[in-house]
Design an enzyme around this catalytic site. Structure first.
Site, PDB file in Angstrom:
ATOM      1  N   LYS A 129       0.845  -1.210   0.000  1.00 24.62           N
ATOM      2  CA  LYS A 129       0.000   0.000   0.000  1.00 24.62           C
ATOM      3  C   LYS A 129       0.871   1.247   0.000  1.00 24.62           C
ATOM      4  O   LYS A 129       0.657   2.186  -0.772  1.00 24.62           O
ATOM      5  CB  LYS A 129      -0.919   0.007   1.233  1.00 24.62           C
ATOM      6  CG  LYS A 129      -1.799   1.244   1.295  1.00 24.62           C
ATOM      7  CD  LYS A 129      -2.215   1.621   2.690  1.00 24.62           C
ATOM      8  CE  LYS A 129      -1.124   2.354   3.431  1.00 24.62           C
ATOM      9  NZ  LYS A 129      -1.537   2.906   4.735  1.00 24.62           N
ATOM     10  N   CYS A 153     -24.960   4.229   8.278  1.00 21.65           N
ATOM     11  CA  CYS A 153     -25.770   3.833   7.111  1.00 21.65           C
ATOM     12  C   CYS A 153     -26.981   4.751   6.936  1.00 21.65           C
ATOM     13  O   CYS A 153     -27.418   4.983   5.802  1.00 21.65           O
ATOM     14  CB  CYS A 153     -26.222   2.382   7.249  1.00 21.65           C
ATOM     15  SG  CYS A 153     -24.839   1.218   7.408  1.00 21.65           S
ATOM     16  N   CYS A 165     -25.961   7.524   4.787  1.00 18.85           N
ATOM     17  CA  CYS A 165     -25.182   7.149   3.599  1.00 18.85           C
ATOM     18  C   CYS A 165     -26.068   7.131   2.358  1.00 18.85           C
ATOM     19  O   CYS A 165     -27.132   6.498   2.355  1.00 18.85           O
ATOM     20  CB  CYS A 165     -24.556   5.767   3.819  1.00 18.85           C
ATOM     21  SG  CYS A 165     -23.609   5.188   2.390  1.00 18.85           S
ATOM     22  N   CYS A 223     -26.551  -0.692  -0.977  1.00 18.08           N
ATOM     23  CA  CYS A 223     -25.451  -1.391  -0.304  1.00 18.08           C
ATOM     24  C   CYS A 223     -25.886  -2.763   0.213  1.00 18.08           C
ATOM     25  O   CYS A 223     -26.815  -2.862   1.012  1.00 18.08           O
ATOM     26  CB  CYS A 223     -24.933  -0.537   0.858  1.00 18.08           C
ATOM     27  SG  CYS A 223     -23.649  -1.369   1.810  1.00 18.08           S
TER      28      CYS A 223
HETATM   29  S1  SF4 Z   1     -21.503   1.844   2.264  1.00 19.37           S
HETATM   30 FE1  SF4 Z   1     -23.019   0.439   3.130  1.00 19.37          FE
HETATM   31  S2  SF4 Z   1     -22.158  -0.188   5.118  1.00 19.37           S
HETATM   32 FE2  SF4 Z   1     -21.037   1.650   4.463  1.00 19.37          FE
HETATM   33  S3  SF4 Z   1     -22.160   3.344   5.445  1.00 19.37           S
HETATM   34 FE3  SF4 Z   1     -23.002   3.098   3.364  1.00 19.37          FE
HETATM   35  S4  SF4 Z   1     -24.770   1.767   3.643  1.00 19.37           S
HETATM   36 FE4  SF4 Z   1     -23.524   1.551   5.496  1.00 19.37          FE
END
Ligand code: SF4
Length: 260
Positions: free
Chosen positions: A168, A245, A248, A254
């Site tokens: 990385k 989430c 998000c 997701c």
């Molecule tokens: S990408 Fe998925 S797991 Fe991550 S915060 Fe968004 S909804 Fe939640």
């Protein structure tokens, strides 16, 4: 509650030359199957929107922000490599603090080689694994002085051969210090989020496995963007434990949202 989504494979037709030299296309042709995650483009767009303020720790404390812009280019490259070595298993804020203390002493290969281990340990503490890092920084600095005239090597293979430099760090050093995209830099944030979004064909167990899985399908022009984008997303929203989430934009897309 988002529904579970099936994985999809994108099908590409490949044309082969016939015996008389003409190209044939159509139903008789072999089909090459190239896997890609479902709805990754929309998920990526959403992450870009969520990251548009560029206000995560990585945006102002990442390795590229931890060097002295007035230093000669090769000294800056050394400082970038050092910041990357300090950053593993360490929060950006802690790495930045250690780099500030090192820079205040005038951070060059020679200054590090002239600093005794005890003093160097005090300067970089409390970065993760600081005792091992003292050893690695000293060994790597000695190699850079002997073999590279105080600069850092310009190839991935030579970078990962340095003590304490993992894949990385090497990919990031190639990108930040040399402006060359050699691969996707995958840390714990990128590894975690790629698995939560099912951006890998199957669950991966290590950042290196994730890097290889992402490089199989993610268009190369996105490789340099993905690290900073996902690291900041992981610092602010898709947290290691208790991801946010509810806030998000990818919640409905997701596959992992319902498990939190
Ligand atoms: S990408 Fe998925 S797991 Fe991550 S915060 Fe968004 S909804 Fe939640």
């Amino acid at each position: 509650m988002p529904a579970k989504r099936k994985r999809k494979a994108q099908r590409l037709c490949v044309a082969y030359e016939t015996s008389d030299g003409e190209k044939s296309e159509g139903a008789d042709l072999p089909v090459v199957t190239v896997w890609e995650p479902q709805e990754w483009q929309q998920q990526l767009t959403n992450i870009r929107i969520m990251r548009s303020k560029k206000d995560a720790p990585v945006d102002h404390l990442g390795a590229e922000h931890c060097c002295d812009p007035s230093a000669p280019p090769k000294v800056q490259r050394y400082q970038i490599l050092l910041a990357l070595m300090l950053s593993s298993q360490t929060k950006d804020q802690v790495t930045a603090g250690a780099m500030q203390r090192l820079l205040a002493q005038g951070l060059t290969v020679d200054s590090i080689l002239q600093t005794d281990d005890n003093t160097l340990g005090k300067l970089i503490y409390p970065v993760g694994f600081w005792r091992s890092k003292v050893k690695f920084i000293k060994q790597t600095s000695a190699i850079l002085k002997q073999r590279y005239n105080g600069d850092i090597p310009a190839s991935l293979a030579e970078l990962v051969a340095l003590p304490g430099v993992g894949p990385k760090m090497a990919h990031l050093a190639m990108a930040v210090a040399w402006g060359t995209v050699s691969g996707i830099a995958v840390d714990t944030h990128v590894h975690r989020i790629a698995n939560r979004l099912k951006w890998t064909k199957r669950m991966t167990k290590s950042p290196e496995e994730t890097r290889a899985a992402l490089e199989e399908w993610l268009p190369r022009q996105l490789w340099s963007e993905i690290n900073g984008l996902l690291v900041g997303f992981g610092q602010q929203i898709c947290l290691p434990t208790h991801p946010r989430c509810q806030t998000c934009l990818n919640q409905a897309l997701c596959p992992s949202a319902q498990s939190f």
